[in-house]
Write an enzyme that holds these catalytic residues in place. Structure first.
Site, PDB file in Angstrom:
ATOM      1  N   GLY A   1      26.029  27.427  26.901  1.00  0.00           N
ATOM      2  CA  GLY A   1      26.528  26.804  28.120  1.00  0.00           C
ATOM      3  C   GLY A   1      27.967  26.365  27.978  1.00  0.00           C
TER       4      GLY A   1
ATOM      5  N   ILE B   1      26.401  34.848  29.395  1.00  0.00           N
ATOM      6  CA  ILE B   1      27.514  35.113  28.473  1.00  0.00           C
ATOM      7  C   ILE B   1      26.973  35.681  27.153  1.00  0.00           C
ATOM      8  CG2 ILE B   1      29.383  34.055  27.132  1.00  0.00           C
ATOM      9  CD1 ILE B   1      29.920  32.212  29.521  1.00  0.00           C
TER      10      ILE B   1
ATOM     11  N   ALA C   1      34.239  32.339  38.506  1.00  0.00           N
ATOM     12  CA  ALA C   1      35.640  32.503  38.896  1.00  0.00           C
ATOM     13  C   ALA C   1      35.818  32.554  40.414  1.00  0.00           C
ATOM     14  CB  ALA C   1      36.196  33.771  38.261  1.00  0.00           C
TER      15      ALA C   1
ATOM     16  N   VAL D   1      40.751  30.757  31.610  1.00  0.00           N
ATOM     17  CA  VAL D   1      39.654  31.303  30.796  1.00  0.00           C
ATOM     18  C   VAL D   1      39.277  32.689  31.292  1.00  0.00           C
ATOM     19  CG1 VAL D   1      37.199  31.020  30.281  1.00  0.00           C
ATOM     20  CG2 VAL D   1      38.742  29.064  30.106  1.00  0.00           C
TER      21      VAL D   1
ATOM     22  N   LYS E   1      34.500  42.132  30.469  1.00  0.00           N
ATOM     23  CA  LYS E   1      34.170  43.322  31.275  1.00  0.00           C
ATOM     24  C   LYS E   1      34.855  44.570  30.729  1.00  0.00           C
ATOM     25  CE  LYS E   1      31.878  40.722  32.735  1.00  0.00           C
ATOM     26  NZ  LYS E   1      31.720  39.257  32.622  1.00  0.00           N
TER      27      LYS E   1
ATOM     28  N   HIS F   1      24.872  58.242  52.344  1.00  0.00           N
ATOM     29  CA  HIS F   1      23.868  58.885  51.495  1.00  0.00           C
ATOM     30  C   HIS F   1      24.535  59.917  50.605  1.00  0.00           C
ATOM     31  CE1 HIS F   1      20.008  60.527  50.274  1.00  0.00           C
ATOM     32  NE2 HIS F   1      20.496  61.745  50.506  1.00  0.00           N
TER      33      HIS F   1
ATOM     34  N   ASP G   1      35.486  25.125  37.709  1.00  0.00           N
ATOM     35  CA  ASP G   1      34.475  24.705  36.725  1.00  0.00           C
ATOM     36  C   ASP G   1      34.452  23.194  36.518  1.00  0.00           C
ATOM     37  OD1 ASP G   1      33.994  27.383  36.417  1.00  0.00           O
ATOM     38  OD2 ASP G   1      34.339  27.454  34.258  1.00  0.00           O
TER      39      ASP G   1
END
Ligand SMILES: Cc1cc2nc3c(=O)[nH]c(=O)nc-3n(C[C@H](O)[C@H](O)[C@H](O)COP(=O)(O)OP(=O)(O)OC[C@H]3O[C@@H](n4cnc5c(N)ncnc54)[C@H](O)[C@@H]3O)c2cc1C
Length: 473
Positions: free
Chosen positions: A274, A187, A323, A44, A54, A447, A315
């Site tokens: 879900g 999601i 993942a 998945v 993404k 920085h 899962d």
């Protein structure tokens, strides 16, 4: 008893849990068969989850930045979006990554079987092969890594392309004029962000009182504020009572104390309520592996089920369904099979929401600490005091450390802001290494970077942050 070095292991499911397990097993010299319906490993995550989402979110961010650039004296025209090129770019990313995993699999001499596995008994699998035909094979150990699928609410199930799950939304068949996202979890919000950036009017409906239930409210607030501007509406404390297809779209009926418009019509609806574990593996009942009340396969800290030859990871083996948790469990299960002394007991598993701004957290949250009645100290560094955030024009962010007041140990980290997903890794390392606030404060950070906000949050704890005046003690 088989010598571990002669063992033949089967891994069912080639997602980030399954392929990580199979590859490590091969690296440790075990014989491995990896079974999955797709042409190459990926699961998945690579085919219809983390990676395609993404890729699209990267484009969404670019569009957002380009629109914002006029505040800095640089004006771009309206973006012209070629959906089919965007889709093929995303598909290309997926193809390259999954193809790469296919190559890695061959290099390691993992036997990859394209097909679906069912149990004949604890040691024997019947594989229905994608090319046709079936084959029975016996193994010394079997790892279940069958993952999860989108949860379905029967009342919201309509057999029409206008009602999508996350997989269909990622296919990006078109950009509808209006979209309702049902469910304010990560999601739904990530995909809603993509569609909104591509020009769709997106509404989100969530039955609870806030977006991203479970995340600390102070992390969610900046996201909520920004989404109120980029989305058409956010409906909280609201449930969807019914959906009905009409010629003009999907008619949705809302229910709840704050509902102003009881019925609205949307071009498309994304149901994102879900995910459900894929624990209904045919023949599993012929083994001693047990499925718990929420559908997860029950495992111990070595990821071993009640059947000593069967392990379960990712899962299908429990929350959080992420993942990186799947991959780590996969590696732990293989090490346990290889006879190493291991247990899966992380102090922190990071969670990242790749919205704009991003939200990330790990370890203990304030919400959890309150529920546990646990005494904590919270040190927050607002990004308005960060030079780097200022140069990026992203000062709405915030970094906080959740600390043990006595030992000063870092127990949790929460970040909201651009790039929070990259920054959280330092928090995970701090927690895993048992770092104290002092360790983070004394670590020299480059920085100007957003990573300095972690160091400054630690300084806030001592009331000595260079960039804000807030005596704490
Ligand atoms: C839209 C979306 C975005 C996401 N974004 C992120 C993210 O940014 N970060 C993150 O950490 N997680 C994300 N996730 C969650 C992530 O995809 C899952 O946590 C992860 O894929 C779980 O890995 P897994 O190895 O357990 O199983 P999966 O990746 O679900 O893979 C399981 C595989 O097993 C196969 N299988 C099932 N049954 C059988 C059988 N009987 N025989 C053979 N094969 C079988 C399946 O076809 C599948 O290929 C996202 C999910 C979605 C849907």
């Amino acid at each position: 008893m088989t010598e571990t070095s002669n063992m033949h292991i089967a891994v069912i499911g080639a997602g980030p849990g399954g392929y990580a397990a199979a590859f490590l097993a091969a690296d440790l010299g075990l014989k491995v068969t990896l079974i999955d319906p797709e042409l190459n490993p990926g699961g998945v995550c690579l085919y219809r989850g983390c990676i395609p989402s993404k890729a699209l979110l990267h484009v969404a961010n670019l569009i957002g930045e380009s629109q914002h650039a006029k505040n800095w004296g640089v004006e771009f025209g309206e973006p012209k979006i070629d959906v089919s090129r965007l889709r093929s770019w995303k598909e290309d990313v997926v193809k390259k990554l999954t193809g790469g995993l296919g190559v890695l699999s061959k290099q390691r001499k993992v036997q990859y079987m394209q097909g679906r596995a069912a149990f004949e008994n604890s040691n024997t699998l019947r594989v229905s092969k994608a090319e046709g035909g079936e084959e029975n094979r016996s193994f010394d150990r079997i790892i279940l890594a069958t993952g999860s699928r989108p949860a379905i609410i029967p009342a919201l199930k309509l057999d029409t392309p206008r009602v999508m799950d996350s997989t269909a939304a990622l296919d990006l068949a078109e950009v509808p004029k209006t979209l309702l996202v049902i469910g304010g979890g990560y999601i739904g919000l990530e995909l809603g962000t993509v569609y909104a950036a591509l020009g769709c009017k997106v509404s989100v409906v969530e039955m609870l009182s806030g977006l991203l239930p479970g995340a600390d409210r102070d992390l969610v607030l900046p996201l909520h504020k920004r989404m109120e501007k980029s989305l058409e509406s956010i409906l909280l404390n609201t449930t969807v009572a019914s959906v009905k297809e009409e010629t003009s779209g999907i008619r949705v009926t809302f229910d709840g104390p704050e509902v102003k418009e009881r019925e609205r019509v949307f071009d498309k609806v994304l149901v994102s309520v879900g995910r459900k574990p894929n624990s209904e593996i045919p023949g599993l009942e012929k083994t001693q592996a047990r499925v718990g009340p929420r559908g997860f396969i029950q495992v111990n800290k070595q990821l071993q089920t009640d059947d000593p030859v069967i392990y379960a990871i990712g899962d299908v083996a429990g929350e959080p369904m992420l993942a990186h948790k799947a991959s780590h469990e996969g590696r732990t299960a293989v090490e346990a099979i290889a006879g190493h002394k291991v247990a899966f007991e992380p102090s922190a598993i990071p969670a990242v929401v790749f919205t704009d701004p991003e939200i990330a957290w790990c370890g203990l949250t304030e919400t959890k600490a309150q529920k546990q009645n646990r005494e904590i100290k919270v040190a927050k560094f607002p990004w308005a005091a960060s030079g780097r955030a200022m140069t990026l024009d992203r000062t709405e962010g915030m970094t906080k450390l959740i600390l043990d007041p006595q030992s000063e140990r870092v127990l949790g980290v929460g970040i909201v802001g651009a790039g929070a997903g990259e920054l959280i890794a330092e928090g995970v390392l701090a927690i895993e290494m048992g770092a104290l606030a002092k360790d983070v404060a004394l670590t020299i950070h480059p920085h100007p970077t957003l990573s300095e906000t972690l160091m400054e949050a630690a300084e806030v704890f001592y009331g000595t942050s260079t960039d804000i005046y807030r005596p704490n003690r």
